[in-house]
Design an enzyme around this catalytic site. Structure first.
Site, PDB file in Angstrom:
ATOM      1  CB  CYS A   2      -0.962   0.084   1.177  1.00  0.00           C
ATOM      2  SG  CYS A   2      -2.065  -1.312   1.255  1.00  0.00           S
ATOM      3  NE  ARG A  27       4.562   1.921   0.234  1.00  0.00           N
ATOM      4  CZ  ARG A  27       5.552   1.718   1.092  1.00  0.00           C
ATOM      5  NH1 ARG A  27       6.774   2.008   0.753  1.00  0.00           N
ATOM      6  NH2 ARG A  27       5.317   1.248   2.290  1.00  0.00           N
ATOM      7  CD1 TRP A  75       0.437  -6.571  -2.801  1.00  0.00           C
ATOM      8  CD2 TRP A  75       0.052  -7.022  -0.642  1.00  0.00           C
ATOM      9  NE1 TRP A  75       0.760  -7.890  -2.585  1.00  0.00           N
ATOM     10  CE2 TRP A  75       0.530  -8.195  -1.279  1.00  0.00           C
ATOM     11  CE3 TRP A  75      -0.260  -7.076   0.716  1.00  0.00           C
ATOM     12  CZ2 TRP A  75       0.708  -9.395  -0.598  1.00  0.00           C
ATOM     13  CZ3 TRP A  75      -0.084  -8.283   1.399  1.00  0.00           C
ATOM     14  CH2 TRP A  75       0.403  -9.426   0.735  1.00  0.00           C
ATOM     15  CG  ASN A 101       1.015   0.421   4.424  1.00  0.00           C
ATOM     16  OD1 ASN A 101       0.752  -0.726   4.093  1.00  0.00           O
ATOM     17  ND2 ASN A 101       2.258   0.851   4.584  1.00  0.00           N
ATOM     18  N   GLY A 102      -1.223  -1.359   6.353  1.00  0.00           N
ATOM     19  CA  GLY A 102      -0.966  -2.180   7.533  1.00  0.00           C
ATOM     20  C   GLY A 102      -2.157  -3.070   7.830  1.00  0.00           C
ATOM     21  CD  GLU A 484      18.353 -12.573  -5.685  1.00  0.00           C
ATOM     22  OE1 GLU A 484      17.784 -13.077  -4.717  1.00  0.00           O
ATOM     23  OE2 GLU A 484      17.984 -11.517  -6.216  1.00  0.00           O
ATOM     24  CE  LYS A 488      15.912 -10.178  -8.367  1.00  0.00           C
ATOM     25  NZ  LYS A 488      15.518 -10.654  -7.071  1.00  0.00           N
ATOM     26  CD  GLU A 491      11.052 -11.054  -7.491  1.00  0.00           C
ATOM     27  OE1 GLU A 491      12.257 -10.801  -7.409  1.00  0.00           O
ATOM     28  OE2 GLU A 491      10.212 -10.525  -6.747  1.00  0.00           O
ATOM     29  CG  HIS A 507      22.229 -36.083  -0.859  1.00  0.00           C
ATOM     30  ND1 HIS A 507      22.706 -37.225  -0.258  1.00  0.00           N
ATOM     31  CD2 HIS A 507      23.316 -35.310  -1.109  1.00  0.00           C
ATOM     32  CE1 HIS A 507      24.024 -37.128  -0.125  1.00  0.00           C
ATOM     33  NE2 HIS A 507      24.409 -35.974  -0.646  1.00  0.00           N
ATOM     34  CE  LYS A 610      12.001  -2.488  -4.350  1.00  0.00           C
ATOM     35  NZ  LYS A 610      12.840  -3.489  -5.006  1.00  0.00           N
TER      36      LYS A 610
HETATM   37  O1  M6R Z   1      13.026  -4.319   1.559  1.00  0.00           O
HETATM   38  P1  M6R Z   1      13.637  -5.637   1.913  1.00  0.00           P
HETATM   39  O2  M6R Z   1      15.031  -5.757   1.396  1.00  0.00           O
HETATM   40  O3  M6R Z   1      13.561  -5.940   3.371  1.00  0.00           O
HETATM   41  O4  M6R Z   1      12.761  -6.705   1.159  1.00  0.00           O
HETATM   42  C1  M6R Z   1      12.977  -8.072   1.358  1.00  0.00           C
HETATM   43  C2  M6R Z   1      12.286  -8.892   0.292  1.00  0.00           C
HETATM   44  O5  M6R Z   1      10.907  -8.673   0.332  1.00  0.00           O
HETATM   45  C3  M6R Z   1      12.807  -8.548  -1.102  1.00  0.00           C
HETATM   46  O6  M6R Z   1      14.183  -8.709  -1.180  1.00  0.00           O
HETATM   47  C4  M6R Z   1      12.130  -9.433  -2.175  1.00  0.00           C
HETATM   48  O7  M6R Z   1      12.481 -10.758  -1.978  1.00  0.00           O
HETATM   49  C5  M6R Z   1      12.553  -8.945  -3.554  1.00  0.00           C
HETATM   50  N1  M6R Z   1      11.505  -8.171  -4.115  1.00  0.00           N
HETATM   51  C6  M6R Z   1      12.863 -10.027  -4.510  1.00  0.00           C
HETATM   52  O8  M6R Z   1      13.331  -9.528  -5.715  1.00  0.00           O
END
Ligand code: M6R
Length: 615
Positions: A2, A27, A75, A101-102, A484, A488, A491, A507, A610
């Site tokens: 949000c 957001r 969101w 927000n929250g 990682e 990527k 997502e 394993h 985000k």
């Molecule tokens: O703002 P932050 O670094 O705490 O966010 C942590 C994760 O939500 C963030 O790294 C998320 O995994 C990424 N959007 C992935 O690309």
């Protein structure tokens, strides 16, 4: 999670709020809405889906103009992402409007009480109770800020609330608990927003709000109190980036721009932290050297991409300082009753500085007496505010939901922390530190080189657009790089992707290998720890023998992998521990291109936001 904007001033509140929401859409993008005070009344509009839907609705049915307004991009947490649940929410008189927000955890109980008192609530959200409570409180005290304080004392959970009331047409009131809110101070105008990006084109002067504070903004006046009405100290700061940093600058997506910005982001994160002789200057780490020398254990907490940076940091910290280091998902940390004390250094890594899981983990750590060092990209955000010290990454604003430049700069910051610990504890000689620092200083140029050779990677990605699964393998620091790379791809491309430690393959996961399954393998340098390299070359042969299509990321000059690579992605030679800084970059480009080829929204992947400000 949000985005919120509020404005009071002499210009069109609607235009300013909509422009602010555009910058905050990263957001959350489930719905959007606005409310404007005009001619003694309040007008609002809201629409499910992206902000563009709201803009279309406003073009069809314009709102009256006014100089005070609020807006929201959502969101969804409580209730489906439809028009009714979109914010702002109004009370029954339609004179109070609230965005949030929250999560208000006790909303069900409050809702039942409101209903019993005759209020009619029309959405499934937790937010709507705040609008009704504000209306009740305002009717008895006649002051919106006072009403907000009274309401906040009734609420449990995490919330940023921003509200307007038609009876106070020149006032916007905000409140925050465990969720971000900043004030922008303009010339005879003021802004409230979840993030400075919302008002950066109008002012770079901001005020940080503390925990449990209420702010009232008018033209030329900002008043901050705690929830009991006691005046609060405010910290003003100047935002050190400008509106152009939050623009796409000709790129199709923010993600592409942010990938391209990595050489500069890495250089900026090193800037001012190394003196002319190559020694580390980390004065901002306010934890006294004596305390760092006594540290017996380092615990890193983070989520998602930041967690992967933390996994890599563990290798560097243990290797360079010989202090045991654990890296843990922040969302799991406090629930397992971790063993912490005054000799534990907790490192909390977060781009946004607002991730609720990480915030809760660091609070838990501090309660147990541990010192907390934050690695963060967002000035004045909650995580650095609540930590004992902070090392800021200087990546600039990261707008794309998928983290790229923040990740690389988190790695740089982690290496600096590891070296600094080595420096103060004397486990690293000065010349060893200078040598690593020299190598780190070259990384920006090396990332630039990688970026210059990405066309074959993009072509490869386009060719894999119809695949269902991609696996990623790595060893040592290449293992978090593999995780990682898989994150990527999940997502952005919405594909099944998994990262494995290459040694674990036999394993179980090797059963997944079938004809033509793409497997990305991150190969460590053959120099240095050659045993690692030789083992992974064997792993490549094992999967290739079972039909995998091997995509090998290996350093320049490593010819041993050539016979086993169906596709070879070259990265510059770096020391083993620093390799993630170059090896991650092709995987970012790969995921971005695959997502584009599949027609996905690169900057705003489905279901995501985000910054994750709820647990
Ligand atoms: O703002 P932050 O670094 O705490 O966010 C942590 C994760 O939500 C963030 O790294 C998320 O995994 C990424 N959007 C992935 O690309």
């Amino acid at each position: 999670m949000c985005g919120i904007v509020g404005y009071v001033g002499g210009r069109s509140a609607l235009d300013i709020v909509i422009a602010g929401l555009k910058r905050l859409e990263y957001r959350g993008y489930d719905s959007a809405g606005v409310a404007v005070l005009s001619d003694g009344g309040l007008a609002s509009a809201k629409k499910a889906g992206k902000l563009a839907n709201l803009e279309k609705a406003l073009a069809d049915r314009p709102l009256p103009s006014g100089g005070t307004g609020i807006g929201h991009t959502r969101w969804a947490t409580h209730g489906a992402p439809n028009d009714a649940n979109a914010h702002p929410h109004l009370d029954n008189s339609g004179r109070v409007s609230v965005v949030h927000n929250g999560i208000i955890e006790n909303f069900a109980e409050l809702r039942a009480e409101l209903t019993a008192r005759g209020h009619r609530l029309s959405s499934e959200t937790d937010t709507e109770v705040a609008a009704h409570l504000l209306a009740e409180e305002f009717s008895s005290c006649g002051d919106l800020a006072e009403a907000m304080r009274n309401v906040c004392r009734l609420l449990e959970g995490a919330f940023t609330l921003v509200a307007v009331h038609a009876d106070e047409p020149d006032v916007v009131v905000g409140a925050r608990r465990n969720s971000p809110l900043v004030v922008g101070v303009g010339n005879d105008e003021a802004f409230l927003a979840s993030d400075v990006a919302a008002f950066i084109e109008h002012t770079r002067e901001a005020i940080e709000l503390g925990q449990d504070q209420v702010v009232e903004v008018r033209r030329g006046a900002v008043t901050v109190t705690d929830f009991d009405g006691r005046p609060a100290e405010v910290r003003e700061y100047h935002v050190d980036w400008d509106a152009s940093a939050a623009e796409k600058a000709g790129y199709d997506y923010f993600m592409l721009k942010e990938i391209a910005e990595q050489p500069k982001a890495v250089a900026d994160t090193l800037l001012g932290r190394i003196d002319a002789s190559g020694a580390l200057l980390l004065d901002e780490v306010r934890i006294p050297a004596g305390v760092l020398r006594e540290v017996e254990k380092v615990v890193i907490v983070a989520c998602g991409t930041a967690f992967h940076a933390g996994m890599i940091a563990k290798y560097a910290i243990e290797h360079w300082t010989r202090v045991p280091c654990e890296t843990e998902l922040a969302s799991e940390f406090r629930y397992r009753d971790p063993i912490l004390d005054t000799r534990t250094l907790v490192v909390a890594i977060s781009q946004s500085g607002e991730t609720m899981d990480t915030l809760m983990a660091l609070r838990h750590a501090r309660e147990q007496g541990a010192k907390v060092l934050a690695i963060c990209n967002t000035n004045g955000s909650t995580i650095p505010r609540e930590s004992d010290a902070v090392l800021y990454t200087h990546a600039g604003p990261e707008i794309a939901v998928a983290s790229t430049k923040a990740f690389l700069t988190q790695l740089v910051a982690c290496y600096l922390v590891a070296l600094y610990l080595g420096q103060v504890r004397g486990t690293k000689w000065g010349d060893e530190i200078r040598s690593v620092v020299r190598e780190l200083s070259e990384i920006g140029t090396q990332v630039e080189q990688v970026l210059g050779t990405m066309e074959p990677v993009r072509e490869l990605a386009r060719g894999l657009a119809d695949k269902r699964t991609v696996l990623f393998l790595g060893r040592h620091v290449g293992y978090p790089v593999a995780l990682e790379g898989a994150l990527k791809l999940k997502e952005l491309a919405y594909m099944h992707a998994e990262g494995f430690a290459a040694g674990e393959l036999k394993h179980g996961p090797i059963a997944l290998i079938e004809e033509d399954l793409p497997v990305v393998v991150v190969v460590p340098s053959p120099r240095g720890r050659s045993v690692l390299h030789d083992k992974i070359v064997s792993n490549i042969q094992e999967i290739r023998a079972r039909g995998a299509r091997t995509i090998v990321v290996a350093e320049e000059g490593d010819e041993s992998v050539v016979p086993y690579a169906d596709h070879l992605i070259r990265v510059p030679a770096t020391p083993t521990l620093l390799q993630p800084l170059v090896a991650s970059v092709p995987l970012q480009v790969f995921a971005c291109e695959l997502a584009t080829a599949r027609g996905n929204e690169v900057d705003q992947p489905r279901n995501l936001a985000k910054s994750v400000t709820v647990e």
